[in-house]
Design an enzyme around this catalytic site. Structure first.
Site, mmCIF file in Angstrom:
data_model
loop_
_atom_site.group_PDB
_atom_site.id
_atom_site.type_symbol
_atom_site.label_atom_id
_atom_site.label_comp_id
_atom_site.label_asym_id
_atom_site.label_seq_id
_atom_site.Cartn_x
_atom_site.Cartn_y
_atom_site.Cartn_z
ATOM 1 N N ASN A 60 25.494 36.896 38.745
ATOM 2 C CA ASN A 60 26.014 38.247 38.634
ATOM 3 C C ASN A 60 25.726 38.734 37.208
ATOM 4 O OD1 ASN A 60 27.740 40.470 38.173
ATOM 5 N ND2 ASN A 60 29.225 39.738 39.658
ATOM 6 N N GLU A 103 40.650 43.915 49.396
ATOM 7 C CA GLU A 103 39.290 43.957 48.877
ATOM 8 C C GLU A 103 38.684 45.370 48.992
ATOM 9 O OE1 GLU A 103 37.949 41.395 47.342
ATOM 10 O OE2 GLU A 103 36.149 42.550 46.852
ATOM 11 N N VAL A 157 35.574 39.937 37.585
ATOM 12 C CA VAL A 157 34.146 39.783 37.831
ATOM 13 C C VAL A 157 34.089 39.143 39.201
ATOM 14 C CG1 VAL A 157 31.959 38.816 37.082
ATOM 15 C CG2 VAL A 157 33.733 39.354 35.396
ATOM 16 N N GLU A 158 33.654 39.887 40.181
ATOM 17 C CA GLU A 158 33.657 39.376 41.547
ATOM 18 C C GLU A 158 32.272 38.851 41.868
ATOM 19 O OE1 GLU A 158 35.885 41.120 44.596
ATOM 20 O OE2 GLU A 158 36.906 42.538 43.274
ATOM 21 N N GLY A 159 32.231 37.635 42.408
ATOM 22 C CA GLY A 159 30.951 37.036 42.729
ATOM 23 C C GLY A 159 30.439 36.205 41.578
#
Ligand SMILES: Cc1cc2nc3c(=O)[nH]c(=O)nc-3n(C[C@H](O)[C@H](O)[C@H](O)COP(=O)(O)OP(=O)(O)OC[C@H]3O[C@@H](n4cnc5c(N)ncnc54)[C@H](O)[C@@H]3O)c2cc1C
Ligand SMILES: *[C@@H]1O[C@H](CO)[C@@H](O)[C@H](O)[C@H]1NC(C)=O
Ligand SMILES: *[C@@H]1O[C@H](CO)[C@@H](O)[C@H](O)[C@H]1NC(C)=O
Length: 493
Positions: A94, A184, A85-87
């Site tokens: 998010n 990324e 889960v990015e951010g």
């Protein structure tokens, strides 16, 4: 596939028939969704919530989930697709995070990327200058014209501030540069747009933290969670059993006209509807898997081809014994090779799966394509040789098992996720999202701000459903913002 007169005629007849059927039944519009990944399932939920319940989801593979995919390896379920889960912990929440960390309580671990710089094998170098250059790049990007007409690549920015024509060139500098960008975006700084990645909307909006999901139910559990809210499922197995979801249906042709759509699959079935939402990846759209009849207009085709489908590959290796360093700050380690991107980014699972003795190494772009095309035992030999160079003083045994996902070769994906390349601005990006007649598009590559991510796919599904419903019920069409629309773009920031 050449269009045959017969199938064209059949399509016309079918259209006529369904129009009648739909009027006779007096029901709402029938929407066909191509693909049961995050965006397709999310679009269906949004439609169902708004009362558009006559949906039909056609999925090419035998499962729901798409690029969220758990795979049993060496006794544990690893994620061959999305993992983080990015951010997290930013100014906005998010939308994926509460599902993972609260509703479903999926096991997850905050990734400590700050320590990477101290885990570089072999030499060590100053990291500060690269930080400074990235920061200067961010400042430059913020001063650029919002239309995107001044955009440059990340590499051009590095040249500007570091006076290195090729960017970083020593093995260590290259490895850390790779970690910062390719790890990324899955493409090198030469390809990637500065203005659309600095600052990265995901980090700026949702936060800098990344949580690694390591749960035996798989990260894909969130897609099932969303699907079950509008599709019926089997209580015991949890499988979706709703007749509105059809698996193993490979869409090969989409005919559309002013009255409706007909979607044909590889097994020669034809499904008619009022609208279609295509959620397949950008890579699939760039391939010839699905024929549109009539052909999509030139502006749409060009927009699809201008954007990039990147390739990111997580290779899993199992060992009989553990020989890598463990403990706080040791999870991620870097191999500094004179060949940029050669088995560079390593991760151990000691925290997530103690005793599993599994390592994951990530490669991207050209290395991914090369590795997909060679036998796995060759890849295993290369990876183990790299580990022996990194740990010359330890006994590095042969790996007992390897798994190499092949996202690029897979005709239903053709890569891992989209990356924003230099030369594409907001205008062309809107064209990528724009519908053509009764054909609507969704998928991570159509996310307004978060292309390439799970949350991007989730939000794009809802947005595309809204665009469709706005067009049906409010007769409001999707507007591609003009090339030089400063105000709207500034607002979006
Ligand atoms: C290796 C990898 C690592 C990633 N890491 C992360 C991460 O850590 N964090 C993150 O947030 N995101 C990550 N992502 C990105 C994330 O997985 C995607 O953005 C998201 O899952 C895409 O969802 P989607 O609905 O847009 O597309 P998809 O998941 O591709 O869904 C489209 C569906 O359409 C189906 N389909 C294709 N062709 C046809 C056809 N002709 N007929 C019918 N069906 C068809 C496919 O089988 C698929 O199920 C990663 C992706 C990959 C591959
Ligand atoms: C995630 O959930 C746990 C357990 O409920 C909680 O303690 C933690 O604060 C949450 N993490 C974040 C970043 O919200
Ligand atoms: C991989 O396997 C093939 C066929 O079994 C063999 O010919 C080849 O030498 C092996 N390669 C390596 C690097 O072990």
């Amino acid at each position: 596939m050449k269009p045959s007169t017969f199938s064209a005629l059949a399509a016309v007849i079918l259209l006529v028939v369904t129009q009648h059927a739909s009027v006779a039944a007096g029901r709402g519009p029938r929407v066909i969704i191509v693909g049961a990944g995050m965006s397709g399932i999310s679009a269906g939920k949004r439609l169902a919530d708004a009362g558009v319940r006559d949906v039909l989801i056609l999925e090419a593979t035998g499962r729901v989930g798409g690029r969220m995919h758990k795979h049993n390896f060496g006794g544990i379920n690893v994620e061959i697709g999305a993992n983080w889960v990015e951010g997290v912990e930013g100014k906005k929440v998010n939308p994926i995070w509460p599902m993972v960390n609260a509703t479903l309580n999926l096991r997850n671990f905050l990734s400590d990327f700050d320590s990477v710089v101290s885990n570089v094998y072999k030499e060590k170098r100053e990291w500060d200058r690269a930080d400074e250059v990235e920061e200067l790049g961010g400042k430059l990007a913020s001063q650029m014209d919002p239309s995107g007409r001044d955009d440059i690549s990340i590499l051009a920015m590095q040249r500007l501030f570091n006076h290195q024509p090729n960017g970083p060139t020593t093995p260590v500098d290259m490895a850390l540069d790779y970690f910062r960008y390719d790890y990324e975006f899955a493409e090198p700084p030469r390809a990637t747009s500065l203005q659309n990645t600095e600052p990265l909307p995901t980090a700026a909006d949702f936060g800098e933290d990344n949580h690694f999901v390591a749960d035996q139910r798989g990260f894909e559990a969130i897609i099932y969670h969303i699907a079950r809210q509008y599709l019926s499922s089997d209580r015991k197995s949890g499988n979706i059993v709703d007749p509105r979801l059809k698996l193993n249906k490979v869409v090969r042709e989409i005919s559309y006209n002013r009255k409706g759509v007909v979607v044909r699959t590889e097994d020669n079935s034809a499904y008619s509807g009022d609208y279609v939402i295509v959620s397949t990846s950008l890579g699939v759209l760039q391939s010839d898997l699905i024929q549109f009849k009539p052909q999509l207009p030139a502006w749409k085709i060009i927009a699809i081809y201008r954007f990039d489908m990147a390739v990111y590959t997580k290779i899993f290796l199992k060992f009989p014994t553990k020989f890598w360093p463990v403990g706080e700050g040791k999870q991620f380690f870097v191999y500094a090779s004179s060949r940029r991107g050669y088995y560079g980014m390593w991760q151990s699972f000691e925290k997530e799966y103690p005793g599993a003795n599994v390592l994951m190494v990530t490669v991207t772009d050209q290395e991914s394509r090369r590795i997909e095309q060679q036998p796995d035992n060759q890849t295993k030999a290369e990876a183990v040789a790299v580990l022996r160079k990194m740990f010359p003083d330890r006994h590095v045994p042969d790996a007992t098992d390897i798994y190499v996902p092949r996202w690029w070769s897979d005709r239903f994906f053709k890569g891992s996720y989209s990356n924003w390349p230099i030369g594409v601005n907001r205008y062309e990006y809107d064209q990528l999202r724009a519908p053509v007649g009764r054909v609507f598009f969704t998928g991570e590559h159509t996310s307004e701000h978060y292309n390439g991510y799970v949350h991007g796919a989730y939000l794009a599904g809802m947005d595309s459903a809204d665009i469709l419903m706005n067009s049906i019920f409010n007769k409001v069409g999707f507007k591609v913002r003009p090339k030089d629309d400063h105000q709207i773009i500034a607002e979006a920031k």
